[in-house]
Design a protein around this motif. Structure first.
Motif, mmCIF file in Angstrom:
data_model
loop_
_atom_site.group_PDB
_atom_site.id
_atom_site.type_symbol
_atom_site.label_atom_id
_atom_site.label_comp_id
_atom_site.label_asym_id
_atom_site.label_seq_id
_atom_site.Cartn_x
_atom_site.Cartn_y
_atom_site.Cartn_z
ATOM 1 N N LEU A 13 31.163 -58.316 37.079
ATOM 2 C CA LEU A 13 30.738 -58.144 38.467
ATOM 3 C C LEU A 13 31.589 -58.968 39.421
ATOM 4 C CD1 LEU A 13 26.859 -58.099 38.134
ATOM 5 C CD2 LEU A 13 28.355 -56.187 38.746
ATOM 6 N N ALA A 14 32.179 -60.055 38.931
ATOM 7 C CA ALA A 14 32.950 -60.957 39.790
ATOM 8 C C ALA A 14 34.448 -60.636 39.814
ATOM 9 C CB ALA A 14 32.749 -62.402 39.337
ATOM 10 N N LEU A 15 34.909 -59.760 38.934
ATOM 11 C CA LEU A 15 36.342 -59.427 38.889
ATOM 12 C C LEU A 15 36.798 -58.796 40.202
ATOM 13 C CD1 LEU A 15 36.805 -57.836 35.364
ATOM 14 C CD2 LEU A 15 37.652 -60.049 36.143
ATOM 15 N N ASP A 16 38.002 -59.144 40.606
ATOM 16 C CA ASP A 16 38.599 -58.532 41.781
ATOM 17 C C ASP A 16 39.197 -57.188 41.354
ATOM 18 O OD1 ASP A 16 39.563 -58.267 44.406
ATOM 19 O OD2 ASP A 16 41.508 -59.073 43.806
ATOM 20 N N VAL A 17 38.733 -56.122 41.981
ATOM 21 C CA VAL A 17 39.260 -54.783 41.708
ATOM 22 C C VAL A 17 39.904 -54.284 42.999
ATOM 23 C CG1 VAL A 17 38.698 -52.411 41.048
ATOM 24 C CG2 VAL A 17 37.498 -54.324 39.953
ATOM 25 N N ALA A 18 41.229 -54.188 42.992
ATOM 26 C CA ALA A 18 41.959 -53.735 44.179
ATOM 27 C C ALA A 18 41.793 -52.226 44.337
ATOM 28 C CB ALA A 18 43.433 -54.086 44.048
ATOM 29 N N HIS A 19 41.384 -51.806 45.524
ATOM 30 C CA HIS A 19 41.168 -50.388 45.813
ATOM 31 C C HIS A 19 42.375 -49.771 46.495
ATOM 32 C CE1 HIS A 19 36.587 -49.771 45.596
ATOM 33 N NE2 HIS A 19 36.874 -50.872 44.923
ATOM 34 N N GLU A 20 42.550 -48.474 46.265
ATOM 35 C CA GLU A 20 43.525 -47.657 46.980
ATOM 36 C C GLU A 20 42.814 -46.391 47.428
ATOM 37 O OE1 GLU A 20 46.863 -46.877 44.451
ATOM 38 O OE2 GLU A 20 47.432 -48.990 44.323
ATOM 39 N N THR A 21 43.312 -45.762 48.458
ATOM 40 C CA THR A 21 42.748 -44.494 48.896
ATOM 41 C C THR A 21 42.884 -43.483 47.760
ATOM 42 O OG1 THR A 21 43.344 -44.963 51.173
ATOM 43 C CG2 THR A 21 42.904 -42.655 50.621
ATOM 44 N N VAL A 22 41.817 -42.733 47.503
ATOM 45 C CA VAL A 22 41.847 -41.729 46.437
ATOM 46 C C VAL A 22 42.851 -40.644 46.832
ATOM 47 C CG1 VAL A 22 40.475 -39.968 45.260
ATOM 48 C CG2 VAL A 22 39.477 -42.227 45.712
ATOM 49 N N PRO A 23 43.771 -40.272 45.921
ATOM 50 C CA PRO A 23 44.792 -39.263 46.231
ATOM 51 C C PRO A 23 44.173 -37.918 46.627
ATOM 52 C CG PRO A 23 45.337 -40.409 44.196
ATOM 53 C CD PRO A 23 43.941 -40.827 44.573
ATOM 54 N N ALA A 24 44.887 -37.182 47.471
ATOM 55 C CA ALA A 24 44.408 -35.911 48.013
ATOM 56 C C ALA A 24 44.012 -34.907 46.936
ATOM 57 C CB ALA A 24 45.466 -35.309 48.926
ATOM 58 N N GLU A 25 44.695 -34.921 45.783
ATOM 59 C CA GLU A 25 44.376 -33.937 44.733
ATOM 60 C C GLU A 25 42.963 -34.130 44.164
ATOM 61 O OE1 GLU A 25 47.029 -36.999 42.523
ATOM 62 O OE2 GLU A 25 47.087 -36.014 44.452
ATOM 63 N N HIS A 26 42.343 -35.262 44.453
ATOM 64 C CA HIS A 26 40.965 -35.515 44.015
ATOM 65 C C HIS A 26 39.946 -35.157 45.100
ATOM 66 C CE1 HIS A 26 42.020 -37.424 40.213
ATOM 67 N NE2 HIS A 26 43.016 -37.987 40.857
ATOM 68 N N ASP A 27 40.431 -34.549 46.180
ATOM 69 C CA ASP A 27 39.590 -34.078 47.280
ATOM 70 C C ASP A 27 38.606 -35.145 47.763
ATOM 71 O OD1 ASP A 27 38.648 -32.242 49.147
ATOM 72 O OD2 ASP A 27 37.187 -31.380 47.770
ATOM 73 N N PRO A 28 39.125 -36.335 48.116
ATOM 74 C CA PRO A 28 38.215 -37.393 48.572
ATOM 75 C C PRO A 28 37.617 -37.063 49.939
ATOM 76 C CG PRO A 28 40.480 -38.034 48.966
ATOM 77 C CD PRO A 28 40.528 -36.726 48.210
ATOM 78 N N GLN A 29 36.434 -37.591 50.173
ATOM 79 C CA GLN A 29 35.769 -37.422 51.462
ATOM 80 C C GLN A 29 35.357 -38.788 51.980
ATOM 81 O OE1 GLN A 29 32.589 -34.591 50.896
ATOM 82 N NE2 GLN A 29 33.917 -33.191 49.808
ATOM 83 N N ASP A 30 35.292 -38.902 53.282
ATOM 84 C CA ASP A 30 34.792 -40.123 53.924
ATOM 85 C C ASP A 30 35.645 -41.357 53.635
ATOM 86 O OD1 ASP A 30 32.626 -38.545 54.810
ATOM 87 O OD2 ASP A 30 31.524 -38.973 52.976
ATOM 88 N N GLY A 31 36.967 -41.204 53.438
ATOM 89 C CA GLY A 31 37.836 -42.358 53.200
ATOM 90 C C GLY A 31 37.594 -43.051 51.874
ATOM 91 N N THR A 32 37.201 -42.303 50.877
ATOM 92 C CA THR A 32 36.873 -42.847 49.570
ATOM 93 C C THR A 32 38.046 -43.610 48.965
ATOM 94 O OG1 THR A 32 35.393 -40.967 49.210
ATOM 95 C CG2 THR A 32 36.007 -42.247 47.271
ATOM 96 N N THR A 33 37.751 -44.779 48.392
ATOM 97 C CA THR A 33 38.747 -45.578 47.684
ATOM 98 C C THR A 33 38.256 -45.848 46.266
ATOM 99 O OG1 THR A 33 37.799 -47.692 48.381
ATOM 100 C CG2 THR A 33 39.480 -46.715 49.822
ATOM 101 N N ALA A 34 39.195 -46.191 45.395
ATOM 102 C CA ALA A 34 38.847 -46.523 44.010
ATOM 103 C C ALA A 34 39.905 -47.459 43.449
ATOM 104 C CB ALA A 34 38.745 -45.263 43.152
#
Length: 117
Positions: A13-34
């Motif tokens: 739960l404490a690990l730092d997980v760096a997010h990036e915008t989900v690539p367009a081919e994954h059809d992200p909505q609402d500025g989804t990051t992962a």
């Protein structure tokens, strides 16, 4: 990179997980990051922590066993067509290579620990 070692505790739960915008081919909505942080191999399995922000994205799955440790989400199975599942902390989910899914995260973020061949 944090890595698994016998007898050493990792606070997933404490690990730092760096997010990036989900690539367009994954059809992200609402500025989804992962993002993901690998923890190394265990008994021939890749292990890590994956996180997704509130939002929606499509994915083609790999073989994986995951345990949700934070957040809430719905996973819809588009191919094969299976009933949607609700995930929350403590949920365990098996995914198979090639499954087509739609992930909708309802909380601020969803975090899981995964094991994959």
């Amino acid at each position: 990179m944090t890595s698994l070692k016998p007898g050493v505790v990792i606070d997933a739960l404490a690990l730092d997980v760096a997010h990036e915008t989900v690539p367009a081919e994954h059809d992200p909505q609402d500025g989804t990051t992962a993002g993901a942080t690998e923890l190394g191999d265990f008994a021939g399995l890749e292990t890590g922590v994956w996180e997704m922000s509130r939002g929606v994205m499509h994915d083609t799955e790999a073989d994986e066993l995951c345990v949700i440790i934070a957040g809430e989400a719905t996973v819809e199975f588009l191919e094969p067509q299976l009933s949607a599942v609700q995930l929350r902390a403590g949920s365990v989910l098996q995914l198979s290579e090639g499954m087509q899914t739609r992930w909708t995260v309802h909380s601020e973020q969803l975090r899981k620990v995964y094991l994959a061949p």
